[in-house]
Design a protein around this motif. Structure first.
Motif, mmCIF file in Angstrom:
data_model
loop_
_atom_site.group_PDB
_atom_site.id
_atom_site.type_symbol
_atom_site.label_atom_id
_atom_site.label_comp_id
_atom_site.label_asym_id
_atom_site.label_seq_id
_atom_site.Cartn_x
_atom_site.Cartn_y
_atom_site.Cartn_z
ATOM 1 N N ASP A 32 0.836 -1.207 0.000
ATOM 2 C CA ASP A 32 0.000 0.000 0.000
ATOM 3 C C ASP A 32 0.869 1.254 0.000
ATOM 4 O OD1 ASP A 32 -2.313 -1.488 -0.020
ATOM 5 O OD2 ASP A 32 -2.711 -1.267 2.131
ATOM 6 N N ASN A 36 0.984 4.192 -2.764
ATOM 7 C CA ASN A 36 0.742 5.577 -2.346
ATOM 8 C C ASN A 36 1.852 6.512 -2.817
ATOM 9 O OD1 ASN A 36 -1.605 6.446 -0.423
ATOM 10 N ND2 ASN A 36 -1.186 4.297 0.058
ATOM 11 N N CYS A 171 0.473 6.657 5.294
ATOM 12 C CA CYS A 171 0.404 5.227 5.615
ATOM 13 C C CYS A 171 0.724 4.938 7.081
ATOM 14 C CB CYS A 171 1.348 4.449 4.706
ATOM 15 S SG CYS A 171 0.855 4.463 2.971
#
Length: 493
Positions: A32, A36, A171
Protein backbone atom coordinates in the motif's frame (compact mmCIF):
# COMPACT_ATOMS: atom_id res chain seq x y z
CA UNK A 1 30.66 18.78 14.21
CA UNK A 2 29.51 20.50 10.99
CA UNK A 3 25.90 21.18 10.03
CA UNK A 4 26.18 18.52 7.31
CA UNK A 5 27.45 15.91 9.78
CA UNK A 6 24.57 16.75 12.10
CA UNK A 7 22.10 16.36 9.25
CA UNK A 8 23.53 12.98 8.22
CA UNK A 9 23.58 11.72 11.80
CA UNK A 10 19.99 12.78 12.35
CA UNK A 11 18.65 11.15 9.19
CA UNK A 12 20.56 7.93 9.88
CA UNK A 13 19.43 7.78 13.51
CA UNK A 14 15.84 8.26 12.36
CA UNK A 15 16.30 5.49 9.80
CA UNK A 16 17.71 3.14 12.44
CA UNK A 17 14.72 3.73 14.73
CA UNK A 18 12.30 3.37 11.82
CA UNK A 19 13.86 0.05 10.82
CA UNK A 20 12.81 -1.51 14.13
CA UNK A 21 9.20 -0.93 13.10
CA UNK A 22 9.27 -0.98 9.30
CA UNK A 23 10.95 -4.39 9.06
CA UNK A 24 7.94 -5.89 10.86
CA UNK A 25 5.29 -4.08 8.83
CA UNK A 26 3.02 -6.48 6.95
CA UNK A 27 3.50 -7.11 3.25
CA UNK A 28 0.08 -5.57 2.61
CA UNK A 29 1.03 -2.35 4.36
CA UNK A 30 4.32 -2.14 2.46
CA UNK A 31 2.58 -2.67 -0.88
CA UNK A 32 0.00 0.00 0.00
CA UNK A 33 2.89 2.33 0.83
CA UNK A 34 4.54 1.79 -2.55
CA UNK A 35 1.26 2.42 -4.38
CA UNK A 36 0.74 5.58 -2.35
CA UNK A 37 4.17 6.84 -3.35
CA UNK A 38 3.15 6.45 -6.99
CA UNK A 39 -0.10 8.28 -6.38
CA UNK A 40 1.65 11.18 -4.65
CA UNK A 41 4.16 11.50 -7.49
CA UNK A 42 1.35 11.58 -10.06
CA UNK A 43 -0.35 14.33 -8.03
CA UNK A 44 2.68 16.56 -8.65
CA UNK A 45 1.38 16.86 -12.22
CA UNK A 46 2.81 19.42 -14.59
CA UNK A 47 4.94 21.03 -11.88
CA UNK A 48 7.12 17.93 -11.81
CA UNK A 49 7.24 17.61 -15.61
CA UNK A 50 8.21 21.25 -16.07
CA UNK A 51 10.83 21.09 -13.32
CA UNK A 52 12.52 18.05 -14.88
CA UNK A 53 12.56 19.69 -18.31
CA UNK A 54 14.04 22.91 -16.92
CA UNK A 55 16.78 21.14 -14.97
CA UNK A 56 17.79 18.49 -17.50
CA UNK A 57 16.99 19.69 -21.04
CA UNK A 58 15.10 16.43 -21.61
CA UNK A 59 12.13 16.62 -24.01
CA UNK A 60 8.62 16.41 -22.56
CA UNK A 61 7.81 13.07 -24.19
CA UNK A 62 10.90 11.48 -22.60
CA UNK A 63 10.04 12.93 -19.18
CA UNK A 64 6.44 11.72 -19.29
CA UNK A 65 7.60 8.30 -20.38
CA UNK A 66 10.08 8.15 -17.52
CA UNK A 67 7.41 9.25 -15.07
CA UNK A 68 5.21 6.37 -16.22
CA UNK A 69 8.10 3.95 -15.79
CA UNK A 70 8.79 5.25 -12.28
CA UNK A 71 5.22 4.73 -11.11
CA UNK A 72 5.02 1.39 -12.91
CA UNK A 73 8.12 0.16 -11.06
CA UNK A 74 6.55 1.01 -7.72
CA UNK A 75 3.39 -0.87 -8.71
CA UNK A 76 5.36 -3.92 -9.85
CA UNK A 77 7.16 -4.14 -6.52
CA UNK A 78 3.84 -3.73 -4.71
CA UNK A 79 2.42 -6.62 -6.74
CA UNK A 80 5.51 -8.67 -5.96
CA UNK A 81 5.23 -8.38 -2.20
CA UNK A 82 1.46 -8.90 -2.34
CA UNK A 83 2.06 -12.26 -4.06
CA UNK A 84 4.65 -13.13 -1.44
CA UNK A 85 6.87 -15.85 -2.87
CA UNK A 86 9.78 -13.41 -3.41
CA UNK A 87 10.94 -13.91 0.19
CA UNK A 88 11.63 -17.60 -0.53
CA UNK A 89 9.94 -18.86 2.63
CA UNK A 90 11.10 -22.47 2.94
CA UNK A 91 9.86 -24.99 5.50
CA UNK A 92 11.97 -28.09 6.05
CA UNK A 93 9.85 -30.10 8.51
CA UNK A 94 11.25 -32.15 11.35
CA UNK A 95 11.53 -35.92 11.38
CA UNK A 96 11.81 -37.09 14.97
CA UNK A 97 11.95 -40.75 13.90
CA UNK A 98 15.02 -40.33 11.70
CA UNK A 99 18.02 -42.50 12.57
CA UNK A 100 20.63 -42.19 13.87
CA UNK A 101 19.63 -38.62 14.86
CA UNK A 102 16.27 -36.82 14.74
CA UNK A 103 15.94 -34.16 12.05
CA UNK A 104 15.21 -30.64 13.37
CA UNK A 105 12.52 -28.30 12.04
CA UNK A 106 14.27 -25.60 9.98
CA UNK A 107 12.53 -22.72 8.26
CA UNK A 108 14.21 -20.02 6.16
CA UNK A 109 13.26 -16.73 4.50
CA UNK A 110 14.76 -13.47 3.29
CA UNK A 111 14.81 -10.54 5.73
CA UNK A 112 15.74 -6.86 5.20
CA UNK A 113 19.31 -5.63 5.69
CA UNK A 114 18.54 -2.31 7.37
CA UNK A 115 18.83 1.34 6.30
CA UNK A 116 19.88 1.59 2.63
CA UNK A 117 21.59 4.64 1.10
CA UNK A 118 20.63 5.31 -2.52
CA UNK A 119 22.52 7.66 -4.85
CA UNK A 120 20.27 9.22 -7.47
CA UNK A 121 21.41 9.02 -11.11
CA UNK A 122 21.98 12.07 -13.26
CA UNK A 123 20.69 10.75 -16.60
CA UNK A 124 17.40 9.41 -15.21
CA UNK A 125 15.96 12.13 -12.94
CA UNK A 126 12.92 10.00 -12.05
CA UNK A 127 13.29 6.28 -12.84
CA UNK A 128 16.80 5.90 -11.35
CA UNK A 129 16.70 8.63 -8.77
CA UNK A 130 14.75 9.54 -5.63
CA UNK A 131 11.81 7.18 -6.22
CA UNK A 132 13.56 4.97 -8.75
CA UNK A 133 14.27 1.27 -8.85
CA UNK A 134 16.82 1.24 -6.02
CA UNK A 135 14.47 3.06 -3.66
CA UNK A 136 11.44 0.99 -4.67
CA UNK A 137 13.24 -2.35 -4.29
CA UNK A 138 14.79 -1.45 -0.94
CA UNK A 139 11.48 -0.22 0.49
CA UNK A 140 9.70 -3.30 -0.86
CA UNK A 141 12.18 -5.49 1.00
CA UNK A 142 11.44 -3.80 4.33
CA UNK A 143 14.36 -1.37 4.48
CA UNK A 144 14.26 2.36 5.28
CA UNK A 145 15.85 4.39 2.45
CA UNK A 146 18.00 7.51 2.57
CA UNK A 147 18.52 9.14 -0.84
CA UNK A 148 21.46 11.34 -1.72
CA UNK A 149 19.93 13.56 -4.40
CA UNK A 150 21.81 14.18 -7.64
CA UNK A 151 23.09 17.78 -8.03
CA UNK A 152 22.04 17.87 -11.70
CA UNK A 153 18.34 18.04 -10.77
CA UNK A 154 17.97 19.17 -7.11
CA UNK A 155 14.48 20.68 -7.45
CA UNK A 156 13.16 17.53 -9.12
CA UNK A 157 14.66 15.45 -6.34
CA UNK A 158 13.11 17.59 -3.64
CA UNK A 159 9.64 17.43 -5.22
CA UNK A 160 9.74 13.64 -5.38
CA UNK A 161 11.18 13.38 -1.87
CA UNK A 162 8.29 15.44 -0.51
CA UNK A 163 5.84 13.15 -2.32
CA UNK A 164 7.41 10.09 -0.67
CA UNK A 165 7.30 11.79 2.72
CA UNK A 166 3.58 12.43 2.24
CA UNK A 167 3.07 8.75 1.50
CA UNK A 168 5.02 7.83 4.66
CA UNK A 169 2.74 10.03 6.75
CA UNK A 170 -0.43 8.89 4.97
CA UNK A 171 0.40 5.23 5.61
CA UNK A 172 1.20 5.80 9.29
CA UNK A 173 4.82 4.73 8.98
CA UNK A 174 7.75 6.09 11.05
CA UNK A 175 9.12 9.35 9.64
CA UNK A 176 12.59 7.80 9.32
CA UNK A 177 11.33 5.25 6.79
CA UNK A 178 12.50 7.69 4.13
CA UNK A 179 15.18 10.35 4.28
CA UNK A 180 16.60 12.76 1.73
CA UNK A 181 19.79 14.80 1.59
CA UNK A 182 20.08 17.32 -1.22
CA UNK A 183 23.78 18.20 -1.23
CA UNK A 184 25.86 19.06 -4.29
CA UNK A 185 29.17 17.82 -2.91
CA UNK A 186 30.85 14.48 -2.21
CA UNK A 187 31.08 14.88 1.55
CA UNK A 188 27.48 13.91 2.34
CA UNK A 189 27.80 10.74 0.27
CA UNK A 190 30.96 9.76 2.10
CA UNK A 191 29.35 10.39 5.48
CA UNK A 192 26.28 8.36 4.54
CA UNK A 193 28.28 5.33 3.34
CA UNK A 194 30.55 5.38 6.39
CA UNK A 195 27.75 5.85 8.92
CA UNK A 196 27.42 2.77 11.18
CA UNK A 197 23.64 2.65 10.69
CA UNK A 198 23.98 2.20 6.91
CA UNK A 199 23.63 -1.46 5.89
CA UNK A 200 23.76 -1.26 2.09
CA UNK A 201 24.20 1.11 -0.86
CA UNK A 202 22.57 1.44 -4.28
CA UNK A 203 24.38 3.48 -6.95
CA UNK A 204 24.07 4.25 -10.67
CA UNK A 205 26.80 6.32 -12.26
CA UNK A 206 30.42 6.37 -13.33
CA UNK A 207 33.10 3.76 -12.68
CA UNK A 208 35.14 6.23 -10.63
CA UNK A 209 32.15 7.19 -8.49
CA UNK A 210 31.03 3.62 -7.95
CA UNK A 211 34.47 2.34 -7.04
CA UNK A 212 34.99 5.20 -4.59
CA UNK A 213 31.85 4.06 -2.75
CA UNK A 214 32.90 0.39 -2.91
CA UNK A 215 36.25 1.36 -1.35
CA UNK A 216 34.59 3.40 1.41
CA UNK A 217 32.22 0.56 2.24
CA UNK A 218 35.02 -2.03 2.32
CA UNK A 219 37.13 0.09 4.68
CA UNK A 220 34.40 0.30 7.32
CA UNK A 221 34.78 -1.59 10.58
CA UNK A 222 31.77 -3.59 9.39
CA UNK A 223 31.97 -3.70 5.56
CA UNK A 224 28.64 -3.38 3.76
CA UNK A 225 27.56 -4.28 0.21
CA UNK A 226 27.53 -1.65 -2.52
CA UNK A 227 25.40 -2.50 -5.53
CA UNK A 228 26.84 -0.20 -8.17
CA UNK A 229 26.02 -0.01 -11.85
CA UNK A 230 29.05 1.74 -13.29
CA UNK A 231 28.98 1.94 -17.06
CA UNK A 232 29.38 -0.13 -20.19
CA UNK A 233 30.27 0.16 -23.87
CA UNK A 234 27.75 -2.55 -24.83
CA UNK A 235 29.49 -4.23 -27.78
CA UNK A 236 27.53 -5.11 -30.91
CA UNK A 237 28.99 -7.99 -32.91
CA UNK A 238 27.81 -8.31 -36.52
CA UNK A 239 28.43 -11.64 -38.23
CA UNK A 240 29.00 -12.16 -41.94
CA UNK A 241 25.61 -13.34 -43.19
CA UNK A 242 23.67 -10.73 -41.20
CA UNK A 243 25.97 -7.99 -42.48
CA UNK A 244 25.51 -9.09 -46.06
CA UNK A 245 21.72 -9.46 -45.87
CA UNK A 246 20.71 -6.52 -43.66
CA UNK A 247 23.55 -3.97 -43.65
CA UNK A 248 21.30 -0.93 -44.26
CA UNK A 249 18.73 -1.95 -41.65
CA UNK A 250 21.42 -2.70 -39.05
CA UNK A 251 23.11 0.65 -39.71
CA UNK A 252 19.83 2.55 -39.27
CA UNK A 253 19.01 0.80 -36.00
CA UNK A 254 22.50 1.35 -34.59
CA UNK A 255 22.65 5.05 -35.38
CA UNK A 256 19.20 5.62 -33.88
CA UNK A 257 20.30 3.78 -30.75
CA UNK A 258 23.62 5.62 -30.48
CA UNK A 259 21.87 8.99 -30.81
CA UNK A 260 18.89 8.19 -28.56
CA UNK A 261 18.69 10.80 -25.82
CA UNK A 262 22.00 12.26 -26.98
CA UNK A 263 23.60 8.93 -26.15
CA UNK A 264 22.96 9.43 -22.43
CA UNK A 265 22.01 5.84 -21.67
CA UNK A 266 24.11 3.24 -19.89
CA UNK A 267 23.09 0.79 -22.64
CA UNK A 268 24.26 3.00 -25.50
CA UNK A 269 26.00 0.79 -28.14
CA UNK A 270 29.45 2.34 -27.84
CA UNK A 271 31.29 -0.42 -29.70
CA UNK A 272 30.52 -2.17 -33.01
CA UNK A 273 32.63 -5.17 -34.04
CA UNK A 274 32.54 -6.73 -37.48
CA UNK A 275 34.73 -8.11 -40.26
CA UNK A 276 35.76 -7.11 -43.77
CA UNK A 277 33.34 -9.50 -45.40
CA UNK A 278 31.01 -9.23 -48.39
CA UNK A 279 28.63 -6.79 -46.74
CA UNK A 280 31.23 -4.58 -45.05
CA UNK A 281 31.53 -1.80 -47.63
CA UNK A 282 27.74 -1.52 -47.90
CA UNK A 283 27.47 -1.35 -44.13
CA UNK A 284 30.04 1.46 -43.84
CA UNK A 285 28.30 3.37 -46.62
CA UNK A 286 24.90 2.99 -44.94
CA UNK A 287 26.33 3.84 -41.52
CA UNK A 288 27.96 7.01 -42.85
CA UNK A 289 24.78 8.07 -44.61
CA UNK A 290 22.65 7.51 -41.49
CA UNK A 291 25.03 9.41 -39.20
CA UNK A 292 25.43 12.39 -41.53
CA UNK A 293 21.64 12.68 -41.86
CA UNK A 294 21.12 12.66 -38.08
CA UNK A 295 20.86 15.88 -36.09
CA UNK A 296 22.32 16.38 -32.66
CA UNK A 297 20.54 16.56 -29.32
CA UNK A 298 21.18 18.53 -26.16
CA UNK A 299 22.87 16.82 -23.21
CA UNK A 300 21.22 17.06 -19.81
CA UNK A 301 23.91 19.04 -17.98
CA UNK A 302 27.02 21.10 -18.62
CA UNK A 303 29.15 18.64 -16.64
CA UNK A 304 28.04 15.70 -18.81
CA UNK A 305 28.72 17.76 -21.94
CA UNK A 306 32.14 18.72 -20.61
CA UNK A 307 33.05 15.10 -19.88
CA UNK A 308 31.76 13.94 -23.25
CA UNK A 309 33.83 16.57 -25.05
CA UNK A 310 36.92 15.65 -23.05
CA UNK A 311 36.56 11.89 -23.55
CA UNK A 312 35.60 12.01 -27.23
CA UNK A 313 38.49 14.38 -28.02
CA UNK A 314 40.82 12.02 -26.19
CA UNK A 315 39.54 9.16 -28.36
CA UNK A 316 40.09 11.20 -31.54
CA UNK A 317 43.63 12.07 -30.42
CA UNK A 318 44.84 8.50 -30.91
CA UNK A 319 46.47 8.21 -34.32
CA UNK A 320 44.97 4.77 -34.94
CA UNK A 321 41.40 6.13 -34.64
CA UNK A 322 39.67 7.61 -37.69
CA UNK A 323 36.42 9.59 -37.64
CA UNK A 324 34.13 7.75 -40.02
CA UNK A 325 31.10 10.05 -39.93
CA UNK A 326 29.62 12.89 -37.89
CA UNK A 327 26.04 14.13 -37.65
CA UNK A 328 24.71 17.58 -38.39
CA UNK A 329 24.83 20.45 -35.92
CA UNK A 330 23.03 23.75 -36.21
CA UNK A 331 25.24 26.82 -36.01
CA UNK A 332 25.38 28.20 -32.47
CA UNK A 333 23.33 25.38 -30.97
CA UNK A 334 24.33 23.36 -27.91
CA UNK A 335 23.24 20.12 -29.58
CA UNK A 336 25.80 17.33 -29.74
CA UNK A 337 25.78 15.39 -33.05
CA UNK A 338 26.44 11.63 -33.18
CA UNK A 339 29.91 10.45 -34.16
CA UNK A 340 31.13 7.09 -35.46
CA UNK A 341 34.88 6.43 -35.48
CA UNK A 342 36.78 3.36 -36.64
CA UNK A 343 39.88 1.41 -35.66
CA UNK A 344 41.50 -1.86 -36.68
CA UNK A 345 41.07 -4.88 -34.44
CA UNK A 346 44.83 -5.18 -33.79
CA UNK A 347 45.09 -1.54 -32.68
CA UNK A 348 42.01 -1.88 -30.50
CA UNK A 349 43.39 -4.96 -28.73
CA UNK A 350 46.80 -3.34 -28.16
CA UNK A 351 45.42 -0.09 -26.73
CA UNK A 352 43.16 -0.64 -23.67
CA UNK A 353 42.44 3.09 -23.57
CA UNK A 354 40.22 2.57 -26.61
CA UNK A 355 38.01 0.31 -24.47
CA UNK A 356 36.89 3.20 -22.25
CA UNK A 357 33.28 4.41 -22.25
CA UNK A 358 32.53 7.71 -23.96
CA UNK A 359 29.21 8.64 -22.39
CA UNK A 360 27.27 10.32 -25.17
CA UNK A 361 26.37 9.88 -28.88
CA UNK A 362 29.59 8.11 -29.80
CA UNK A 363 30.41 4.63 -31.09
CA UNK A 364 33.65 3.01 -32.21
CA UNK A 365 33.67 0.57 -35.14
CA UNK A 366 36.30 -2.17 -34.73
CA UNK A 367 37.21 -3.78 -38.06
CA UNK A 368 38.47 -7.38 -38.00
CA UNK A 369 40.34 -9.24 -40.74
CA UNK A 370 38.96 -12.66 -39.81
CA UNK A 371 36.96 -14.66 -37.26
CA UNK A 372 40.02 -15.32 -35.12
CA UNK A 373 40.61 -11.59 -34.75
CA UNK A 374 36.93 -10.99 -33.98
CA UNK A 375 37.10 -13.53 -31.15
CA UNK A 376 40.28 -11.90 -29.85
CA UNK A 377 38.54 -8.50 -29.71
CA UNK A 378 35.67 -9.97 -27.68
CA UNK A 379 38.09 -11.71 -25.32
CA UNK A 380 39.95 -8.42 -24.76
CA UNK A 381 36.83 -6.73 -23.38
CA UNK A 382 35.91 -6.31 -19.73
CA UNK A 383 32.44 -6.85 -18.25
CA UNK A 384 29.42 -5.22 -19.91
CA UNK A 385 25.78 -4.58 -19.09
CA UNK A 386 24.76 -5.83 -22.52
CA UNK A 387 26.17 -7.42 -25.65
CA UNK A 388 24.40 -7.82 -28.99
CA UNK A 389 24.88 -10.29 -31.80
CA UNK A 390 23.55 -9.73 -35.30
CA UNK A 391 23.44 -13.11 -37.00
CA UNK A 392 21.30 -15.25 -39.26
CA UNK A 393 19.75 -18.31 -37.65
CA UNK A 394 22.18 -20.61 -39.47
CA UNK A 395 25.19 -18.60 -38.23
CA UNK A 396 24.54 -19.07 -34.53
CA UNK A 397 25.45 -22.78 -34.26
CA UNK A 398 28.53 -22.18 -36.42
CA UNK A 399 29.87 -19.59 -33.96
CA UNK A 400 29.37 -21.33 -30.64
CA UNK A 401 32.82 -20.41 -29.29
CA UNK A 402 32.25 -16.74 -30.10
CA UNK A 403 28.77 -16.69 -28.56
CA UNK A 404 30.12 -18.34 -25.41
CA UNK A 405 32.89 -15.74 -25.20
CA UNK A 406 30.38 -12.89 -25.56
CA UNK A 407 28.12 -14.43 -22.91
CA UNK A 408 30.99 -14.41 -20.41
CA UNK A 409 31.24 -10.64 -20.81
CA UNK A 410 27.65 -9.49 -20.29
CA UNK A 411 24.52 -9.51 -18.16
CA UNK A 412 22.07 -9.34 -21.09
CA UNK A 413 22.68 -10.87 -24.52
CA UNK A 414 20.57 -9.59 -27.41
CA UNK A 415 20.01 -11.07 -30.84
CA UNK A 416 19.38 -8.81 -33.84
CA UNK A 417 18.32 -5.76 -31.85
CA UNK A 418 19.67 -2.73 -30.01
CA UNK A 419 20.47 -2.58 -26.28
CA UNK A 420 18.77 0.75 -25.52
CA UNK A 421 15.31 0.34 -24.04
CA UNK A 422 15.51 -1.76 -20.86
CA UNK A 423 12.27 -3.60 -20.21
CA UNK A 424 11.16 -3.47 -16.57
CA UNK A 425 10.11 -7.08 -15.97
CA UNK A 426 10.82 -10.10 -13.81
CA UNK A 427 13.21 -11.66 -16.34
CA UNK A 428 15.37 -8.56 -16.85
CA UNK A 429 19.04 -8.65 -15.89
CA UNK A 430 20.52 -5.15 -15.71
CA UNK A 431 23.98 -5.71 -14.37
CA UNK A 432 27.03 -7.59 -15.55
CA UNK A 433 30.59 -8.67 -14.81
CA UNK A 434 32.91 -6.02 -13.39
CA UNK A 435 33.27 -3.15 -14.16
CA UNK A 436 29.72 -2.93 -15.51
CA UNK A 437 28.49 -3.65 -11.98
CA UNK A 438 30.10 -4.29 -8.61
CA UNK A 439 28.24 -7.61 -8.25
CA UNK A 440 27.17 -9.48 -11.38
CA UNK A 441 24.76 -11.73 -9.47
CA UNK A 442 22.12 -9.00 -9.15
CA UNK A 443 19.99 -6.73 -11.31
CA UNK A 444 19.09 -3.08 -10.74
CA UNK A 445 16.04 -3.24 -13.04
CA UNK A 446 12.98 -5.43 -12.58
CA UNK A 447 11.52 -6.99 -9.46
CA UNK A 448 14.60 -9.19 -9.01
CA UNK A 449 16.34 -6.03 -7.75
CA UNK A 450 14.76 -6.64 -4.34
CA UNK A 451 17.25 -9.49 -3.73
CA UNK A 452 20.08 -6.97 -3.31
CA UNK A 453 18.72 -5.59 -0.07
CA UNK A 454 17.73 -8.75 1.80
CA UNK A 455 19.56 -11.68 3.38
CA UNK A 456 18.55 -15.26 4.29
CA UNK A 457 17.89 -16.28 7.89
CA UNK A 458 17.06 -19.80 9.09
CA UNK A 459 14.98 -20.52 12.23
CA UNK A 460 15.53 -23.89 13.88
CA UNK A 461 12.98 -25.55 16.18
CA UNK A 462 11.08 -22.32 16.90
CA UNK A 463 7.52 -22.45 18.27
CA UNK A 464 5.19 -21.50 15.44
CA UNK A 465 3.75 -18.44 17.17
CA UNK A 466 7.28 -16.95 17.43
CA UNK A 467 8.06 -17.41 13.74
CA UNK A 468 7.58 -14.72 11.09
CA UNK A 469 4.12 -14.99 9.52
CA UNK A 470 5.63 -16.21 6.24
CA UNK A 471 7.02 -19.30 7.99
CA UNK A 472 3.95 -20.23 9.98
CA UNK A 473 1.83 -23.16 8.82
CA UNK A 474 -1.25 -20.93 8.66
CA UNK A 475 0.45 -18.54 6.24
CA UNK A 476 -1.80 -18.24 3.14
CA UNK A 477 1.11 -17.31 0.86
CA UNK A 478 2.95 -19.73 -1.37
CA UNK A 479 5.99 -21.29 0.31
CA UNK A 480 8.49 -24.06 -0.28
CA UNK A 481 7.98 -27.13 1.90
CA UNK A 482 10.42 -30.03 2.23
CA UNK A 483 8.98 -33.36 3.43
CA UNK A 484 11.00 -36.58 3.27
CA UNK A 485 13.67 -34.77 1.24
CA UNK A 486 11.11 -33.81 -1.45
CA UNK A 487 10.82 -30.13 -2.32
CA UNK A 488 7.41 -28.84 -3.40
CA UNK A 489 5.81 -25.44 -3.78
CA UNK A 490 2.37 -25.18 -2.28
CA UNK A 491 -0.16 -22.79 -0.84
CA UNK A 492 -1.13 -23.48 2.75
CA UNK A 493 -4.77 -22.72 3.40
Amino acid sequence: MSALENEVNKVMENAFEAFKIYKKVSAKKRSDFLRNIGEEIIKLGDELIETVITETNLPEARVRGELGRTVSQLTKFADLIDEGSWCEATIDVSDLEREPLPKPDIRKLLVPLGPIVVFGAGNFPLAFSVAGGDTASALAGGNPVIVKGHPAHPKTGLLVALAISKAVEKCGLPAGTFGFINDDGYKSGQLLVKHPNTKGVGFTGSLNGGMALVKLAAEREDPIPVFAEMGSINPVVILEEALKEDCADIAAKLVASVNLGAGQFCTNPGLVITGKTAGYSGFVEALTKEVEATGGAQMFSTSVLRNYTLNSNKMFSYSEVTILAQGTKETGSENVPPVIASVSASDFIQNPRLHQEVFGPFSLLVVCDNKKELLAVVNSLKGQLTATVYASETELPKNEELIDAILEKCGRLLLNGVPTGVEVCAAMQHGGPFPAASDSRFTSVGVGAIKRFVRPVAFQDFPEHLLPMELQNRNPLKIWRVVNNTLTKESIE
